[in-house]
Design an enzyme around this catalytic site. Structure first.
Site, mmCIF file in Angstrom:
data_model
loop_
_atom_site.group_PDB
_atom_site.id
_atom_site.type_symbol
_atom_site.label_atom_id
_atom_site.label_comp_id
_atom_site.label_asym_id
_atom_site.label_seq_id
_atom_site.Cartn_x
_atom_site.Cartn_y
_atom_site.Cartn_z
ATOM 1 N N GLU A 117 32.385 35.966 35.003
ATOM 2 C CA GLU A 117 33.237 34.837 34.045
ATOM 3 C C GLU A 117 31.732 34.126 33.533
ATOM 4 O O GLU A 117 30.520 34.276 34.260
ATOM 5 C CB GLU A 117 34.061 33.846 34.856
ATOM 6 C CG GLU A 117 35.193 34.645 35.192
ATOM 7 C CD GLU A 117 36.127 34.693 34.033
ATOM 8 O OE1 GLU A 117 35.732 34.997 32.936
ATOM 9 O OE2 GLU A 117 37.356 35.050 34.460
ATOM 10 N N HIS A 147 33.258 37.463 29.333
ATOM 11 C CA HIS A 147 33.332 38.047 30.633
ATOM 12 C C HIS A 147 33.083 39.711 30.525
ATOM 13 O O HIS A 147 33.548 40.236 29.603
ATOM 14 C CB HIS A 147 34.244 37.584 31.461
ATOM 15 C CG HIS A 147 35.714 38.124 31.442
ATOM 16 N ND1 HIS A 147 36.793 37.525 31.682
ATOM 17 C CD2 HIS A 147 36.129 39.334 30.748
ATOM 18 C CE1 HIS A 147 37.934 38.402 31.355
ATOM 19 N NE2 HIS A 147 37.206 39.683 30.802
HETATM 20 P P1 PGA Z 1 41.109 43.744 27.159
HETATM 21 O O1 PGA Z 1 40.289 43.203 28.216
HETATM 22 O O2 PGA Z 1 40.611 45.274 27.031
HETATM 23 O O3 PGA Z 1 42.493 43.718 27.627
HETATM 24 O O4 PGA Z 1 41.090 42.887 25.794
HETATM 25 C C1 PGA Z 1 38.809 42.944 28.282
HETATM 26 C C2 PGA Z 1 38.216 42.357 29.062
HETATM 27 O O5 PGA Z 1 39.007 41.288 29.815
HETATM 28 O O6 PGA Z 1 37.172 42.970 29.710
#
Ligand code: PGA
Length: 249
Positions: A149, A144
């Protein structure tokens, strides 16, 4: 035949260096145009980037007074004072520590009473600001980007979405339990993101290696939303060696 634009891939020496490379790209954008429009992201990945931007501001190297910002997404049901809302995150990580004008910072409103009107207005505000010069992105384990999603269309616009179980699980680390994670969010669409003049996707850590590989070297397919960025003329991936470890090329 038109040549398809290839992304720039930066493999930094480690996570901290990846944050520095990303901060440098933002720095460069603001040097070229102090009134730039920045698209900003939340999550664990950009925290080091924001820390560097604050440091550079405090050192007198950066000025945010003419900058406009648009964040990618927000949980529906969480207000600006909620510790897990993305407005709160942005205030804590960046906005409260630099001279950006609060009215020029935009985060979707998770408490909007009329969401369909709010998302239309959000798109209009981006247009009125002249479009996004540089959009910062993270990437979820499931591909995503923002809260687009798997299954999201390449032409999707800012809208209300349902979060997948995978994302609820991944984000539950910030909440007391998975039950406390909101089930819905407002997100910029992939079509909205693709209109940005420059896109910088940052990923670090082994857990992102497979999805990074699929995004850059697999087919462009809504099953992996980040793969839909392929072909954007101003696309840069900033990686650490771990997140780059599955790349074949
Ligand atoms: P994260 O999330 O930087 O906490 O890994 C990335 C995202 O879900 O876009």
């Amino acid at each position: 035949m038109n040549k398809v634009a290839q992304p720039t891939i930066v493999v930094a020496s480690n996570k901290e260096d990846a944050a520095r490379c990303t901060a440098d790209l933002i720095h460069e954008t603001l040097r070229e145009n102090p009134a730039s429009v920045l698209g900003l992201a939340t999550g664990g990945t950009p925290i080091g980037v924001y820390r560097l931007l604050v440091e550079r501001f405090l050192a007198g190297e950066l000025d945010f007074s003419a900058v406009t910002t648009f964040n990618l997404d927000e949980y529906i049901g969480l207000g600006p004072e909620h510790g897990q809302s993305y407005r709160y995150f942005m205030q804590q990580q960046l906005f409260d520590h630099v001279n950006v004008v609060r009215e020029q910072t935009h985060v979707p409103n998770g408490l909007a009473s009329d969401i369909s009107r709010h998302v239309t207005e959000y798109e209009e505000q981006i247009q009125q600001a002249g479009g996004i010069d540089l959009q910062l992105l993270g990437i979820g384990n499931n591909g995503h980007i923002a809260f687009n999603e798997p299954g999201s269309a390449a032409a999707s616009r800012t809208r209300k979405v349902d979060l997948t179980e995978n994302t609820i699980e991944a984000n539950s680390r910030f909440f007391e339990s998975a039950e406390d994670v909101p089930r819905h969010a407002i997100t910029m669409g992939i079509g909205t993101i693709l209109e940005s003049r420059r896109i910088v996707l940052m990923a670090t850590g082994k857990a992102k290696a497979q999805v990074v590989q699929a995004s850059l070297e697999g087919p462009a397919d809504p099953v992996n939303p980040a793969s839909l960025l392929q072909g954007h003329a101003g696309l840069t991936f900033v990686l650490d060696p771990e997140s780059a470890s599955e790349l074949q090329l």
